[in-house]
Scaffold this motif. Sequence first.
Motif, PDB file in Angstrom:
ATOM      1  N   SER A   6       6.339   4.501  28.293  1.00  0.00           N
ATOM      2  CA  SER A   6       6.457   3.051  28.365  1.00  0.00           C
ATOM      3  C   SER A   6       5.463   2.454  27.382  1.00  0.00           C
ATOM      4  O   SER A   6       4.557   3.141  26.900  1.00  0.00           O
ATOM      5  CB  SER A   6       6.196   2.550  29.784  1.00  0.00           C
ATOM      6  OG  SER A   6       4.911   2.937  30.219  1.00  0.00           O
ATOM      7  N   CYS A   7       5.640   1.172  27.086  1.00  0.00           N
ATOM      8  CA  CYS A   7       4.790   0.503  26.109  1.00  0.00           C
ATOM      9  C   CYS A   7       4.248  -0.800  26.667  1.00  0.00           C
ATOM     10  O   CYS A   7       4.918  -1.473  27.449  1.00  0.00           O
ATOM     11  CB  CYS A   7       5.591   0.148  24.856  1.00  0.00           C
ATOM     12  SG  CYS A   7       6.421   1.503  24.071  1.00  0.00           S
ATOM     13  N   ALA A   8       3.054  -1.155  26.213  1.00  0.00           N
ATOM     14  CA  ALA A   8       2.468  -2.461  26.470  1.00  0.00           C
ATOM     15  C   ALA A   8       2.029  -2.980  25.107  1.00  0.00           C
ATOM     16  O   ALA A   8       1.122  -2.429  24.492  1.00  0.00           O
ATOM     17  CB  ALA A   8       1.280  -2.347  27.417  1.00  0.00           C
ATOM     18  N   GLU A   9       2.719  -4.000  24.622  1.00  0.00           N
ATOM     19  CA  GLU A   9       2.478  -4.469  23.266  1.00  0.00           C
ATOM     20  C   GLU A   9       2.010  -5.915  23.230  1.00  0.00           C
ATOM     21  O   GLU A   9       2.463  -6.732  24.006  1.00  0.00           O
ATOM     22  CB  GLU A   9       3.762  -4.371  22.439  1.00  0.00           C
ATOM     23  CG  GLU A   9       4.304  -2.963  22.318  1.00  0.00           C
ATOM     24  CD  GLU A   9       5.557  -2.916  21.468  1.00  0.00           C
ATOM     25  OE1 GLU A   9       5.460  -3.187  20.254  1.00  0.00           O
ATOM     26  OE2 GLU A   9       6.630  -2.629  22.027  1.00  0.00           O
ATOM     27  N   SER A  10       1.136  -6.174  22.285  1.00  0.00           N
ATOM     28  CA  SER A  10       0.714  -7.544  22.027  1.00  0.00           C
ATOM     29  C   SER A  10       1.088  -7.888  20.586  1.00  0.00           C
ATOM     30  O   SER A  10       2.163  -8.404  20.342  1.00  0.00           O
ATOM     31  CB  SER A  10      -0.781  -7.704  22.286  1.00  0.00           C
ATOM     32  OG  SER A  10      -1.149  -9.064  22.213  1.00  0.00           O
TER      33      SER A  10
END
Length: 156
Positions: A19-23
């Motif tokens: 999974s990814c957490a992007e800003s």
Amino acid sequence: MTRLEYIAAELTARKQTVSCAESCTGGLLAAALTSMAGSSAFFDRSFVTYSDKAKQQVLNVNADTLRHYGAVSEETVREMALGALIAAKSHYALSISGIAGPDGGSDDKPVGTVWFGFATKQRIWAKHHLFEGDRSQVRSQAVQYALAILEHYLQS
């Protein structure tokens, strides 16, 4: 075999997910990971948490972390990666937070500064890199760097 093909093959063979957490990349990492047919075998979800408020609400990044260290920091990407790992119940989580420019840089964190987080159930790891180029180039390089992190972990 390309980096992305390797990642897809390895995760699929292992029956594992990322999974990814992007800003600053605004979903570009998720777009790269899902660009191949069959990506649903290893990719479940991504979180684009561009604002500090979103980081807190969606990924449980601590307000004190953001206040003391800022959104572009080791501490924040560690919490982002952990938040994504827990929320998605995935095997791996990648997080990205940076300053893509052209504005927003400082002496301590110039434009092109990007922090990366990587989380598994065993550990949380973070690293930063300073990229050169315009906004589009910084974002593109950040995605490739994050994929390289995942590839390296899968090879070790």
